[in-house]
Design a protein around this motif. Sequence first.
Motif, PDB file in Angstrom:
ATOM      1  N   UNK A   1       0.954  -1.305   0.146  1.00 51.18           N
ATOM      2  CA  UNK A   1      -0.134   0.043  -0.007  1.00 51.18           C
ATOM      3  C   UNK A   1       0.723   1.267  -0.004  1.00 51.18           C
ATOM      4  N   UNK A   2       0.314   2.384  -0.585  1.00 48.87           N
ATOM      5  CA  UNK A   2       1.245   3.580  -0.901  1.00 48.87           C
ATOM      6  C   UNK A   2       0.906   4.182   0.414  1.00 48.87           C
ATOM      7  N   UNK A   3       2.212   4.981   1.108  1.00 50.50           N
ATOM      8  CA  UNK A   3       1.796   5.947   2.333  1.00 50.50           C
ATOM      9  C   UNK A   3       1.220   7.126   1.861  1.00 50.50           C
ATOM     10  N   UNK A   4       1.009   7.855   2.857  1.00 49.60           N
ATOM     11  CA  UNK A   4       0.170   9.182   2.536  1.00 49.60           C
ATOM     12  C   UNK A   4       1.211  10.097   1.966  1.00 49.60           C
ATOM     13  N   UNK A   5       2.295  10.068   2.400  1.00 43.75           N
ATOM     14  CA  UNK A   5       3.328  10.945   1.985  1.00 43.75           C
ATOM     15  C   UNK A   5       3.577  10.764   0.460  1.00 43.75           C
ATOM     16  N   UNK A   6       3.559   9.435  -0.146  1.00 42.50           N
ATOM     17  CA  UNK A   6       3.868   9.130  -1.452  1.00 42.50           C
ATOM     18  C   UNK A   6       2.566   9.552  -2.309  1.00 42.50           C
ATOM     19  N   UNK A   7       1.457   9.556  -1.472  1.00 38.64           N
ATOM     20  CA  UNK A   7       0.165  10.141  -2.331  1.00 38.64           C
ATOM     21  C   UNK A   7       0.134  11.406  -2.565  1.00 38.64           C
TER      22      UNK A   7
ATOM     23  N   UNK B   1      -8.772   7.720  -4.342  1.00 38.65           N
ATOM     24  CA  UNK B   1      -9.651   6.665  -3.611  1.00 38.65           C
ATOM     25  C   UNK B   1      -9.239   5.480  -3.099  1.00 38.65           C
ATOM     26  N   UNK B   2      -9.065   5.433  -1.885  1.00 43.39           N
ATOM     27  CA  UNK B   2      -8.384   4.423  -1.307  1.00 43.39           C
ATOM     28  C   UNK B   2      -9.187   3.055  -1.119  1.00 43.39           C
ATOM     29  N   UNK B   3      -8.607   1.930  -1.930  1.00 43.76           N
ATOM     30  CA  UNK B   3      -9.225   0.643  -2.076  1.00 43.76           C
ATOM     31  C   UNK B   3      -8.499  -0.242  -1.313  1.00 43.76           C
ATOM     32  N   UNK B   4      -8.906  -1.349  -0.800  1.00 43.80           N
ATOM     33  CA  UNK B   4      -8.799  -2.248   0.138  1.00 43.80           C
ATOM     34  C   UNK B   4      -7.075  -2.625  -0.352  1.00 43.80           C
TER      35      UNK B   4
END
Length: 97
Positions: free
Chosen positions: A1-7, A37-40
């Motif tokens: 999963x991508x971190x918030x910083x990367x997003x 949009x954050x998916x599983x």
Amino acid sequence: MISDEEKAKIKEEIVAKINSVLEKNNESFRLDQVNVLNKADSVKFMGNYRVYDRKNYHAVSGEINTFLKQYGNVEIKSKKIRDSGMKFTAVSFNFEL
């Protein structure tokens, strides 16, 4: 999963690049934000921009599409719009990481 910083970094890169291409081609529209949009199991990035001068459309969309494809498989849709006498091409894009 991508971190918030990367997003946040990806969103900033997309906004900066699209706006620089639009500005370089003397387009008045500026992209404010890219939606996430954050998916599983993935993260979907979505946005849209407008090209008012249809003569610029191919140059603008070509450069932006090449940039967006660095993120992988990108879905891009465009539609010619005539609204209250104004003509422009609306372009939407999205991709998942």
